[in-house]
Design an enzyme around this catalytic site. Structure first.
Site, PDB file in Angstrom:
ATOM      1  N   ASN A 231       0.834  -1.188   0.000  1.00  0.00           N
ATOM      2  CA  ASN A 231       0.000   0.000   0.000  1.00  0.00           C
ATOM      3  C   ASN A 231       0.867   1.235   0.000  1.00  0.00           C
ATOM      4  OD1 ASN A 231      -0.315   1.887   2.530  1.00  0.00           O
ATOM      5  ND2 ASN A 231       0.086  -0.158   3.356  1.00  0.00           N
TER       6      ASN A 231
ATOM      7  N   CYS B 124       6.390   4.826   9.039  1.00  0.00           N
ATOM      8  CA  CYS B 124       5.602   4.757   7.812  1.00  0.00           C
ATOM      9  C   CYS B 124       6.509   4.905   6.596  1.00  0.00           C
ATOM     10  CB  CYS B 124       4.542   5.857   7.773  1.00  0.00           C
ATOM     11  SG  CYS B 124       3.617   5.839   6.230  1.00  0.00           S
TER      12      CYS B 124
ATOM     13  N   ILE C 130       5.484  -5.307  13.640  1.00  0.00           N
ATOM     14  CA  ILE C 130       6.213  -4.452  12.730  1.00  0.00           C
ATOM     15  C   ILE C 130       5.256  -3.590  11.905  1.00  0.00           C
ATOM     16  CG2 ILE C 130       8.157  -6.032  12.473  1.00  0.00           C
ATOM     17  CD1 ILE C 130       6.959  -6.964   9.781  1.00  0.00           C
TER      18      ILE C 130
END
Ligand SMILES: Cc1cc2nc3c(=O)[nH]c(=O)nc-3n(C[C@H](O)[C@H](O)[C@H](O)COP(=O)(O)OP(=O)(O)OC[C@H]3O[C@@H](n4cnc5c(N)ncnc54)[C@H](O)[C@@H]3O)c2cc1C
Ligand SMILES: Cc1cc2nc3c(=O)[nH]c(=O)nc-3n(C[C@H](O)[C@H](O)[C@H](O)COP(=O)(O)OP(=O)(O)OC[C@H]3O[C@@H](n4cnc5c(N)ncnc54)[C@H](O)[C@@H]3O)c2cc1C
Ligand SMILES: Cc1cc2nc3c(=O)[nH]c(=O)nc-3n(C[C@H](O)[C@H](O)[C@H](O)COP(=O)(O)O)c2cc1C
Ligand SMILES: Cc1cc2nc3c(=O)[nH]c(=O)nc-3n(C[C@H](O)[C@H](O)[C@H](O)COP(=O)(O)O)c2cc1C
Ligand code: FES
Ligand code: FES
Lengths: 303, 259, 303, 259
Positions: A69, A130, A191
């Site tokens: 994603n 991120c 994670i």
């Protein structure tokens, strides 16, 4: 079901099963599918100080036993969360935890400050991992020193539970884990997604608008388990394990290697009731094996 | 209310090499949930190692009397291939109903044109039937590459006039739907369309230039299908919004297709 | 099939399809299944200076779209290779490349020295990335400085093609790649296995005797592609890409992101004829898309 | 010579809740390759997302006349479950024949005892038939948890005397195979065994103490099945060696089971 109760620092969970940030919306989207009070907690969408449009379409690619994603932290910003979303979800009968992202230490601090007054938010999770936006914190998550800096700064404004979410895209995750432990984190979660890529060979283009993106789903489970195990042997604070959990057996695996609780991410898309099923599965496993408390599983791997 | 259901295949018909029509009902005889035209389902393709995510498929028809849900599936990859191979008695796990739906026009006399291309006719059948049942007069304009790709014309014709185009001229008028003579006649109040994006964009431009109200049903790639992953976004005048939850049906004015 | 020819430095390949070390035995085991001369090259089993028994059973665990292994470089040592195996495989009509492992710089150098006289070995691959033995070189592979040291030392005794195989278990693979490029590598190959783990929840034990092991198979493909892409943008020497290739489409993906050639590993176990099929698939793709040479695909991703 | 073949299911019989017998032949009528008792095949389980690797299954029987290969499969997980669900006409992809085989004794009069436990009887049937065909006199000693787990007794009895034990005493003698009275009578020259490891170890110890030659067929976890991955090793007196290539049949003297 007392045998399912666990604690993550000061945080009390009715059971160790929670849902991962970015895969569970603001929880209410799942209330059609199951009774949210059945699970230990929900981690809501990554929240930033300002509204973010996220990355352009396309943001998703399917991969073997997983997906990539590149959402890029699309959200309406923390103020919108406080005034519009919080009132709608604060009465859900489970722990609602906010996942916080930023591009500077100050961003994280400001975000946390805005959340302090929300007394139905018992914890925040600092996303320093991120991979999908330059400012998504991954730079923090791959460097022990800056990971500690963020943690320390937020610690000063946030006295409830503070969980730091680690990136798997590192040579040695224990270094980062120890560093945030030293800086005052109450727990670590891991994670986040592995940095990956996919290509459309007909168009000869990357499948994602951002070229690379975050890999999640069952394919990452072996890596996630290994990192939880390594971290368990390196820090004393509790660990929330995640990465590819798709059934109760997976959850048990994570607990045996050292996770005190777990989060389910991508698999919510495949089975929106999976979190409740995992709770039932763990309960049945405890009964079948005459285990008094789910806490007895944590780190109980025989090596 | 969205639900996850195991449905049983009551009939699976291969319409041609590339398309199958699959009819499903509940396993215990209970009623299927309320569904609206434009909505879709998310199908779990169980026995395919190459399909991890669910596959979004439009609701092709809801036969209330028989308590059946129809899916019209085009074979394009592993997942749809497996679906097309479903046999009577097989169980498919679905999330349904998902997404929004076409908007019912206020005026029963308004001239409605439902335009479908390829497998995009899937939601068009349900919408046509729904409109007709409520006293509207829908017409259909269906485009395909060739005669063999034109599906369900007989069914559509029960609900209104059907116009066709094929790219090779093997049936109806030759060319694209936007070239069909029925559009030249004018007088259309609203267009509803579903099909390949280039087709829908062409229709949107036409509708915009003719000041015709137009709704398009989008088919962005999806992971969850119910608004939580933010993968399926379309860039709209209000920013990136989820096609699965705030769509798949959009008034073209909301989109950024027309500059 | 001139359009399939590629070069890796001085090494000429009839096509870009090769097979990965540790997954193809000594090649002859596959001659029942297909004509080995059809592929560009084979990388034989990891070879060390002394015989190694490898790790205890069990050495394998299946994971979603992949597997973990903990073989631990079982092999009879380089002398046995030279005297017993080389004579049997030297006349295979393709490039036979030896994968070399060690626990000290000296090990690598000695091993290479023993191979220098074998004129049918056109290249060696330095495995500085085996996660399964303490002495497997992974320490070299996760540190740019020692990676360069090994490379430089072997360079002095080996003047034919030298490929250095990189570990994916690092924060920044480009750092290691640049470092071995600077130290004289002719090419880099990547990725070796990702460090992972699996648990048997009934026995409450790790599935592998070594607790952790190396993850391979389609599950790792997105990570491998990303690393090849990053490396392609960081070094000038050619890249041999691998990690999860199971069909010709995967091979094209790797070439588009920058691999000049590819290796197939785990999938040889599932389909022992896969390498030959990938050659055919690439040829057909070139024809279908009117591409004059497979070299035109290398790094041809449109971004 | 090893080959990869698509074989077609000619018959698939569920023997009981946990076991299926699957018969396969070539798709084009060509002869199956030469196979020997003790060898196995590697089955690709195509439609199971949870089985990435092939599954090793013993050759239960090779019916040369009918050109059929038999597999006796016990449902223990996803892969074997899918195999057990194979229907007539389905195609299974196999690598075969793999591994070594039982050793033919030099003396046709020697007393041979073939001992199988659970699904370990799979190679025993083929070996018994093979021996009998060549003029040997095999006997069979079969152990199982309970009567319903005893399989293919009728078939075995065509080739020699059959003795049974069940743990619950529901058939034959109660207890484990190593307790069966037939062993007390003595006179056995060679034992061949396949079954759960604890059973085989007990048999090996018995054989060793009685100075009986003994071959055991091992079932170590495998990835490739043809000697290239080194995952299936057994620790022997010669170090770690591959069960798939240098086994699965081992003379117990080579193993380290008896200290
Ligand atoms: C709301 C919605 C409704 C849909 N309704 C129908 C329907 O009624 N009938 C039907 O047959 N199909 C429909 N689709 C498209 C269908 O979801 C895809 O064809 C399917 O997911 C492809 O899966 P696969 O495993 O067969 O192919 P894959 O192997 O996943 O992909 C094969 C090819 O199809 C393309 N593809 C994959 N997903 C989509 C998608 N969502 N849209 C366009 N191309 C795609 C891929 O990029 C690839 O080129 C709909 C899609 C959406 C989003
Ligand atoms: C040489 C050889 C011959 C065999 N012959 C037969 C046969 O004729 N008939 C038959 O039914 N089975 C046979 N087996 C065992 C069979 O291969 C396994 O049962 C099968 O691989 C399990 O796959 P699964 O997907 O059903 O189970 P999984 O989901 O993979 O595993 C389920 C459980 O079975 C265990 N298991 C998996 N593989 C093995 C194995 N190789 N040995 C023992 N336990 C295992 C797992 O540890 C787990 O506890 C043989 C194995 C070998 C190595
Ligand atoms: C679509 C998507 C969006 C995500 N968004 C976030 C996010 O906003 N913040 C965050 O910390 N993690 C985010 N993640 C990572 C997940 O929370 C989780 O760490 C990861 O997906 C691994 O777990 P899984 O394999 O169970 O999905 C996201 C994951 C996915 C798939
Ligand atoms: C069983 C097994 C043994 C391996 N042994 C070696 C080895 O000896 N040396 C080496 O450099 N890589 C070894 N590898 C790694 C592979 O060569 C390859 O880098 C990795 O498996 C990724 O490719 P794949 O996903 O196509 O398998 C081994 C891999 C497997 C699965
Ligand atoms: S597909 Fe997940 S939000 Fe639309
Ligand atoms: S299973 Fe690969 S060597 Fe035996």
């Amino acid at each position: 079901m007392d045998k399912l109760r666990v604690n993550i620092g000061k945080l009390e969970l009715k059971n160790p099963v929670m849902t991962a940030s970015g895969t569970f919306g603001y929880a209410k989207e799942f209330s059609d599918f199951f009774d949210l009070s059945r699970i230990g907690g929900v981690f809501v969408k990554g929240t930033t100080i300002h509204e973010r449009q996220g990355n352009p379409y396309s943001r998703m690619a399917e991969t073997p036993s997983g997906m990539l994603n590149a959402v890029g932290l699309q959200n309406k910003g923390v103020d919108y969360f406080v005034s519009n979303i919080y009132p709608e979800i604060k009465d859900i009968d489970t722990n609602v935890i906010v996942n916080v992202s930023g591009s500077t230490v100050e961003d994280y601090v400001k975000c946390a400050e805005k959340l302090v007054d929300l007394d139905k938010i018992p914890a925040i999770e600092l996303n320093i991992s991120c991979p999908n936006v330059k400012e998504g914190g991954m730079a923090f998550g791959t460097c022990a020193k800056s990971a500690a800096e963020v943690t320390e700064a937020v610690r000063k404004v946030w006295n409830r539970n503070m969980i730091v979410k680690l990136s798997p895209n590192v040579t040695d995750i224990t270094e980062i884990a120890r560093s945030v432990e030293g800086a005052g984190a109450d727990a670590v979660s891991l994670i986040n997604t592995l940095l990956g890529m996919a290509v459309d060979i007909n168009k000869r283009k990357p499948c994602l608008s951002t070229i690379t993106g975050g890999l999640s789903g069952p394919c990452v489970k072996p890596v996630a388990l290994r990192m939880v195990w390594q971290t368990y042997n390196a820090v004393k604070i509790p660990i929330i394990g995640m990465g590819g959990i798709s059934c109760w057996e997976d959850a048990i695996e994570f607990m045996l290697v050292g996770a005190s609780a777990i989060q389910i991410g991508t698999y919510n898309f495949i089975d929106p009731t999976i979190a409740a099923k995992v709770v039932d599965g763990i309960a049945a496993y405890l009964d079948k094996n005459n285990i008094a408390s789910v806490k007895d599983l944590v780190g109980a791997l025989e090596v | 209310m969205k639900t996850m259901l195991d449905l049983v295949v009551t009939e699976s018909t291969q319409l041609n090499q590339n398309y199958s029509l699959i009819k499903l009902t509940t396993t215990d005889g209970s009623a299927l949930p309320e569904m609206y035209p434009g909505q879709f389902v998310q199908v779990k393709v169980d026995d395919s190692p190459k399909t991890f995510l669910r596959r979004p498929i439009s609701i092709n028809f809801w036969d209330k009397e028989k308590n059946e849900l129809w899916l019209l599936v085009q074979k394009v990859g592993e997942g749809t291939k497996k679906m097309c191979e479903a046999r009577k008695g097989d169980i498919l796990n679905l999330l349904l109903p998902l997404g929004n739906y076409f908007t019912l026009p206020s005026d029963k006399k308004s001239k409605l044109m439902l335009i479908g291309g390829g497998v995009g006719i899937a939601p068009i059948l349900f919408w046509g039937a729904y409109l007709r049942e409520r006293g509207y007069q829908p017409s259909f304009l269906i485009g395909a590459r060739s005669k063999t790709d034109l599906l369900q014309l007989d069914k559509l014709s029960r609900y209104g006039e059907v116009y066709c185009t094929t790219e090779d001229g093997s049936y109806g008028e030759k060319g694209y739907v936007t070239n069909h003579s029925v559009l030249e006649k004018g007088g259309i109040d609203t267009i509803y369309t579903c099909g390949p994006k280039p087709m829908m964009v062409a229709i949107a431009k036409y509708a915009d230039s003719e000041k015709i109200t137009c709704e398009a049903s989008l088919e962005n790639l999806m992971a969850c299908g119910f608004g939580v992953c933010l993968c399926c976004v379309e860039n709209t005048r209000e920013g990136n919004i989820c096609v699965c939850e705030e769509g798949p049906v959009f008034n073209i004015e909301k989109l950024t297709w027309i500059s």
